[in-house]
Every structure is written in structure tokens, then in C-alpha cells.
Scaffold this active site. Structure first.
Site, PDB file in Angstrom:
ATOM      1  N   MET A   1     -88.511  22.826  12.564  1.00  0.00           N
ATOM      2  CA  MET A   1     -87.980  22.215  13.787  1.00  0.00           C
ATOM      3  C   MET A   1     -88.844  22.628  14.980  1.00  0.00           C
ATOM      4  O   MET A   1     -89.741  23.440  14.875  1.00  0.00           O
ATOM      5  CB  MET A   1     -86.531  22.649  14.009  1.00  0.00           C
ATOM      6  N   CYS A   2     -88.518  22.063  16.114  1.00  0.00           N
ATOM      7  CA  CYS A   2     -89.340  22.274  17.292  1.00  0.00           C
ATOM      8  C   CYS A   2     -88.425  22.496  18.475  1.00  0.00           C
ATOM      9  O   CYS A   2     -87.220  22.435  18.353  1.00  0.00           O
ATOM     10  CB  CYS A   2     -90.194  21.039  17.563  1.00  0.00           C
ATOM     11  N   GLU A   3     -89.031  22.751  19.628  1.00  0.00           N
ATOM     12  CA  GLU A   3     -88.221  22.830  20.841  1.00  0.00           C
ATOM     13  C   GLU A   3     -88.746  21.845  21.874  1.00  0.00           C
ATOM     14  O   GLU A   3     -89.955  21.674  22.038  1.00  0.00           O
ATOM     15  CB  GLU A   3     -88.227  24.256  21.410  1.00  0.00           C
TER      16      GLU A   3
END
Lengths: 254, 254
Positions: A1-3
Site C-alpha cells: 500500500m501507499c500513502e
């Protein structure tokens, strides 16, 4: 996942404070080591800094967090790769031109069966599910409005509907801006806060830094910050619900 | 007028040395105060730094000249505005996507009657003659090849012909790259040099800096640098003639 990190404001505002928090998550307080990028609009123009290095050790990220680039619309992203290898071509945000405006987008999540998403005029350069989804959205927009529509707000409402269909393919948290409007879409995690007078003091959660916004702003300023997780400890962020979308224009939710 | 800088190389090479010379011309040794920009390719990905400030006093330019970003294709530009006000949207280089590749362009010169140049799929965001000419070139390329051609070299040969028609509208010195090929077009001023083994020492003309390329390279490296005016004092640059065009691929003139 990423931000994800986004900003929409009614006066050119720098994002140093928020970016300082975000970049720590790029390999230090968070696991997002696989590149980062940030796009700043000045009017219709856009400048994008990108690096395939982790943000917490990137020289370019250090510059961006120290150097106050003033902007009314910002989209930033730090990446933990799932689809598509670590490389500049796969680093968010992505930008395309339509109707004489630059559209910039970043995505957090993971999509299945994304290779079947139809794209026409806009083709992905890299190999991520994210960029393919962006090219799908832009191709659909171009198909729906072969000529520039009178109301860009209507175009964003159309994109909101199309984002809903992407949700069926997996996790799709998204920011998309043309420099004036900023669209958010949430399927799992996205928070936002609108700051306006009277401004107070905010304290970052990821590093020991606080800021007194009343010293940095005028009473007319309206600044919305959007982030995967709240970036400050002592403020009330709006937590978006699955399937919720919010459009902003110059700082105001509309 | 403006100054152009380009690089084509067969191994990722930094442009710090050449950029150091160029940025001095952005307000110190030259009059080009109206913004600057530089695009670096890493594979098919591209990262573009831009600033509407003069390059010699830009924090971002300082970073770019000190921080070795390695690339096989670079296009840089420092601007002295004639058509179009000083702003980020009017700052070169400009980038568009076609056939799943980013195409990046910068222009030096001034065109008349440019507002009549037909553009279709690609629309200018800003108000410069330069960006309009770029959108014209890209629209013509898209019209000529509605689908990705087998040979991108043929596409560049087509662009060379179209650039010749732009010459009729005024001064058109240009750099255009897709990250693999780099096309130059000269109507008044453009110089290039190809450096290969045995490498020697080069001395910048704008600041008191020299470099021993033999320490920075391997014997197989081939690096072409293109600039409006030669950047070094002690090397033989090829001076392009009016109407001359040269295509490069991974450092080699082809």
C-alpha cells in the site's frame, strides 16, 4: 500500500509542514520505501518532483520539505510497490493534458483485472494498476466530453461515478486534480481536514514538530489537507467512509 | 531568447557539469531570468524540475546542479520571455504522452502567426508560441500515425520535416526527446559535442570549473551534449547550420 497527501487552498500555501510528516513514513516511521512524488500547481502550470528512492533519505524530498513552494493544489504520494517494479515510470503522481489543462492523479490501493480496463486516447507509460486506472478515467472523460465541457465541475461529477466502478476491482483511494478542483475517492482509508480562522497550533504525529498556523495565515485563508492517515495528533480529521467521495475547490468542500 | 541544453547518452550520466554552466546564464552571465526547467529520463519515466525564478538564484537549480541525477536523455531550458508572461505554465520543457511514451520538448526562438498553427488532440496549457508549436508537432504526429508506428525513428524523421515548416514562422531552435531518441533542429544557434574515449579535461566558460571526464566515465561511454552556445572553452563543438537537424540515439548521432 501507499500513502496519499493532497492540499486544496484558496491562497497559495506551502505544504512543508504536512510533507515533513509524510516523508518520514517513506521508509522511517512507515514502510513505503519504493519512491515518492509530489505535484504543485501554480495557476494552470504544474511542477512535479519524483524520486524512486525512499523519501526519508531523498535529497529532493529534503528540499521539498524545507523550501516553501506555494500552491493552491498539491498531490503527493509515497509508494510501497505491489503492481509494477520500483522505477521512475511507475512513480506517482501521474499527469496528462486534456482540454488545455494538466490533470494529476495518485492512487493508494491494489486492483485486480486492471489490465482489461479500456484505455483509448490516454495510454499508460509504466506498468502499474494505478496508472492504467488513471488512463481509463481520462479516456472515459474524453469519450464523454469530446469537447471541453462548459462546467468542469460536471466533469468531476462524472469522474466520481467512474471511480465508483473502479472500486469493484479492489482498493481504490485516490486524489485527482486539475489545479482548481481536487477530487478524493475513498474505499478504505482517507482523511481530510479544513483549516480556517481562527487558526490554532498543530502537532505532527510522525516527527516532533508543531506549527502555529495563526502566524502563517490570514483570516481569509481556507486550506484543506487530505491524507491517508491523519498527520497531526491534536486536530479532528474527517474520516472518509468506503465509497465516499468529496470534491474540493480552492480549499472548500463542494 | 532563451538557452537550450540537451544530453543523449548510452549509459545513465549526470548533467551536473553542463547544468552548472547553463544556470549561470539564467540571470548572472546571461539575461535569461524568466524561469528555467530540466527534464531527466530514467528509462521511459521522466522527472521535470521547473521554476519561474531565475536559475542562478533558484534553490531547485542549486539542487539539480549539485545532485547527480543519472539519465540517458535530458532536455533543459532557461527562459527570457518574449511571448507569454513569466509563469510556471509557460516554463519549458513541456511534456505530453503519446503511444505510451512521454515526449519532452524545449524551444529557443520566436514565432509569428503561431496562433493559427492547427492543434488537435494536444492542446497548449500556457500561452507561449513554443508550447503551441509543440502541440502542433505532436498533433501532426498523431494524425500521421493514429497507431504506434513500428519504427519510432520514422516518427522522428516525420517530425524533422514538420520542424522545417515551423522555420517559416521565425526562429525555431528545438530539442525533442522520447527518452531514447533526441531530435535537434537549428535555425539560428545550436551546438553539439559527442564525448567518447579517450576522454579529456573540459573547462566551463561561464564559471571557473573544470572536470576530468576520464575519471567519471568508462571507455564505452558515449555522451552527446547539445547547447545554444558551447559550454566549454577548450573543446571543439559542432556548430549547426540554419535548417540543419540532427537525431541522436543513446549518445550517437544517427
Amino acid at each position: 500500500m501507499c500513502e496519499l497527501l493532497g492540499m486544496s487552498a484558496n491562497v497559495p500555501t506551502d505544504i512543508c509542514f504536512s510533507f515533513k510528516g509524510l516523508k518520514e513514513r517513506g521508509g522511517r516511521t512507515g514502510p513505503h520505501r519504493d519512491g515518492w512524488g509530489v505535484a504543485f500547481y501554480e495557476g494552470k502550470g504544474v511542477c512535479t518532483f519524483k524520486d524512486a528512492l525512499p523519501s526519508y533519505e531523498s535529497e529532493i524530498a529534503r528540499l521539498v520539505s524545507d523550501y516553501p513552494i506555494k500552491s493552491c493544489a498539491v498531490v503527493a504520494h509515497i509508494r510501497q510497490a505491489n503492481r509494477g517494479r520500483v522505477s521512475l515510470q511507475n512513480t506517482h503522481p501521474f499527469t496528462r493534458e486534456l482540454w488545455g489543462r494538466y490533470w494529476t492523479y495518485a492512487h493508494n490501493g491494489q486492483l485486480h483485472d486492471y489490465k482489461d480496463l479500456p484505455v483509448a486516447r490516454f495510454q499508460p507509460v509504466g506498468t502499474t494498476d494505478s496508472e492504467r486506472a488513471f488512463c481509463y478515467l481520462m479516456s472515459e472523460l474524453d469519450k464523454r466530453y469530446p469537447n471541453k465541457p462548459r462546467s468542469r465541475k460536471a466533469a468531476f461529477r462524472f469522474l466520481q461515478k467512474k471511480a465508483k466502478t473502479l472500486q469493484q476491482l479492489g482498493v481504490f483511494n485516490m486524489l485527482l486534480t486539475d489545479g482548481e478542483y481536487l477530487l478524493t475517492y475513498c474505499t478504505t482509508k482517507l482523511h481530510w481536514i479544513t483549516r480556517r480562522a481562527p487558526f490554532g497550533i498543530a502537532r505532527l504525529s510522525d516527527v516532533d514538530v508543531d506549527i502555529d498556523f495563526s502566524r502563517e495565515t490570514t483570516p481569509k485563508d481556507v486550506v484543506t489537507v487530505i491524507a491517508t492517515e491523519p498527520l497531526t495528533l491534536n486536530e479532528q480529521w474527517h474520516k472518509m467512509q468506503p465509497g465516499e467521495s468529496q470534491l474540493f475547490r480552492y480549499g472548500e468542500p463542494i
